[in-house]
Design an enzyme around this catalytic site. Sequence first.
Site, PDB file in Angstrom:
ATOM      1  CG  ASP A 137     -64.043  31.174 109.901  1.00  0.00           C
ATOM      2  OD1 ASP A 137     -63.940  32.120 110.686  1.00  0.00           O
ATOM      3  OD2 ASP A 137     -63.112  30.461 109.555  1.00  0.00           O
TER       4      ASP A 137
ATOM      5  CG  ASP B 204     -63.729  27.646 105.826  1.00  0.00           C
ATOM      6  OD1 ASP B 204     -64.406  28.536 106.364  1.00  0.00           O
ATOM      7  OD2 ASP B 204     -62.711  27.170 106.361  1.00  0.00           O
TER       8      ASP B 204
ATOM      9  CE1 TYR C 298     -59.342  23.723 108.325  1.00  0.00           C
ATOM     10  CE2 TYR C 298     -60.284  21.989 109.688  1.00  0.00           C
ATOM     11  CZ  TYR C 298     -59.765  22.414 108.478  1.00  0.00           C
ATOM     12  OH  TYR C 298     -59.661  21.541 107.439  1.00  0.00           O
TER      13      TYR C 298
ATOM     14  CD  GLU D  93     -58.697  31.964 104.721  1.00  0.00           C
ATOM     15  OE1 GLU D  93     -57.593  31.464 104.991  1.00  0.00           O
ATOM     16  OE2 GLU D  93     -59.777  31.356 104.811  1.00  0.00           O
TER      17      GLU D  93
HETATM   18  C1  LIG Z   1     -66.873  34.201 103.603  1.00  0.00           C
HETATM   19  O1  LIG Z   1     -65.561  34.616 103.568  1.00  0.00           O
HETATM   20  C2  LIG Z   1     -64.634  33.675 103.098  1.00  0.00           C
HETATM   21  C3  LIG Z   1     -63.341  34.293 103.155  1.00  0.00           C
HETATM   22  O2  LIG Z   1     -63.193  34.908 104.338  1.00  0.00           O
HETATM   23  C4  LIG Z   1     -64.960  33.170 101.745  1.00  0.00           C
HETATM   24  O3  LIG Z   1     -64.036  32.242 101.293  1.00  0.00           O
HETATM   25  C5  LIG Z   1     -66.329  32.638 101.761  1.00  0.00           C
HETATM   26  O4  LIG Z   1     -66.654  32.261 100.455  1.00  0.00           O
HETATM   27  C6  LIG Z   1     -67.254  33.694 102.270  1.00  0.00           C
HETATM   28  N1  LIG Z   1     -68.583  33.251 102.235  1.00  0.00           N
HETATM   29  C7  LIG Z   1     -69.466  33.779 101.432  1.00  0.00           C
HETATM   30  C8  LIG Z   1     -70.825  33.253 101.523  1.00  0.00           C
HETATM   31  O5  LIG Z   1     -69.248  34.673 100.690  1.00  0.00           O
END
Ligand SMILES: *[C@@H]1O[C@H](CO)[C@@H](O)[C@H](O)[C@H]1NC(C)=O
Length: 464
Positions: A84, A87, A235, A442
Amino acid sequence: MERRVVFILALLVAGTSRSEAVGYCSEYGGSPYDYRELLCQSLVFYEANRSGKLPSDQRVEWRYDSAVDDGAADGVDLEGGYYDAGDFVKFAFPMGFTMTFLAWGYISYEDGFVQAGQVEYFEKTLRWATDYFLKSHTAPTTIWAQVGDSDLDHTFWDRPENMTMARPSFVLNETNPGTEVGAELAAGLAASSMVFQRSDPAYAATLLTAAKELFDFANTYRAVYSDNIPEGDAYYTSSGYGDELTWGAIWLYRATGDDSYRALAEQFYVEFNVAYGASFNWDNKKSGCNAVFAELLGGEYLTFLQQNVAEFRNNYVTTPGGLHYFSQWGSLRHALNHAFIAFKAADLGIDVDANVEFAERQVNYALGTNPSDRSYVVGVGKNPPTHCHHRAASCPDIDVPCGWTYFDTPDPNPHILYGALVGGPDENDVYADNRTNFVQNEVATDYNAGFVGTLARMVINQPL
Ligand SMILES: *[C@@H]1O[C@H](CO)[C@@H](O)[C@H](O)[C@H]1NC(C)=O
Ligand SMILES: *[C@@H]1O[C@H](CO)[C@@H](O)[C@H](O)[C@H]1NC(C)=O
Ligand SMILES: *[C@@H]1O[C@H](CO)[C@@H](O)[C@H](O)[C@H]1NC(C)=O
Ligand SMILES: *[C@@H]1O[C@H](CO)[C@@H](O)[C@H](O)[C@H]1NC(C)=O
């Protein structure tokens, strides 16, 4: 102001430095503002956020398979989909909105994807979501609506490949319903069925069948989903399901032409006060409804849409640098979501100059036409953010242990998360490229969805 004038102004403000196109989209001519390159990069971001088993044509080379056993503890296969935001939880509600908005962008501005050579990449981006939602819909009245425990997840700063915490799954069904999720997925799968209609009609039919079932489930068993998934509540609390029901019904009408959906959509539009109090984001679909109703049904809906976008232009803060400022958390995503709605209004002949000027200003602000004279898109343009709040990108190469020191360090992220739109500046155009400031840094799959659609619209009008 004329579109071309805005574009020339953008060039002047951004200066004459033309950087080379970078990363995975190097076939393009570089910036400032090659919208084709940006559209390409905006889709690369989704590859970096894939969960599950990665395919052999994955371009983002620092990601590997992860969470391949999602759902196994409950005897379901929930591998796949998108992580998402900051996380590794998979939340169906915002992921569903992402799917719908991506599909809507494509349906609206297919030529932009064609001109940028992105049709195939776009279909893969969308299919990563639609495949997951087909899996998660294990029976006509069942949706697995969340995988992962948010609180556990937030204690972990690492890559998804190296997760060790439990990943519980949460289900919505007849005794534990959730209207927003079912109705949003109905909208998104119906819209996606239109996208795949030509390239894969059998798949499109499967999506549409699922969309109808999910809509019936959502409409028959009504409840606020976040009351029944307390985990998701913290959330992505929903403010109510009336807008999603309306949104699901109008998209089913659009995809099927079946008048019974139109009748329901019009009934809900009145019942849930969709014309007013509008915005457009994972929780609020009202402005999106106004745009789709206006486009399909015309008449008084054109007036409601006109009022809605005039409110965006006139009734909110505009920063000194020209950003439409709706709220602090992810300020740019709100600006671009509303820019998309303004483009839709302009396409229908509503206050064309004002709406196009407003929308283009938001896009170009995100790309670099702003008082900080910087790009807000990771890896692209002038002085782009180097510390976005993204666990996987902030960790070193896969064999090296990660952890909170990589969260705290002032060093830039070791991996460049090309094409990710960061949260953005405050109401005075002030921004800090600081990973710990997640409000401004973010990135999220729903943030990028409006970015993709507005970029496709910009490609269509770009002087080549
Ligand atoms: C997906 O995006 C979020 C931020 O939007 C990031 O923190 C998370 O690590 C990302 N997941 C991957 C697998 O890169
Ligand atoms: C719905 O899900 C809940 C929670 O997992 C479960 O307890 C209940 O038996 C399910 N109801 C139906 C009708 O499957
Ligand atoms: C993380 O997981 C990958 C894939 O399973 C593995 O190759 C790598 O060694 C792991 N990294 C660490 C630091 O454990
Ligand atoms: C980032 O922000 C945090 C919290 O506001 C602050 O403590 C830290 O010094 C900042 N880091 C940099 C490199 O400015």
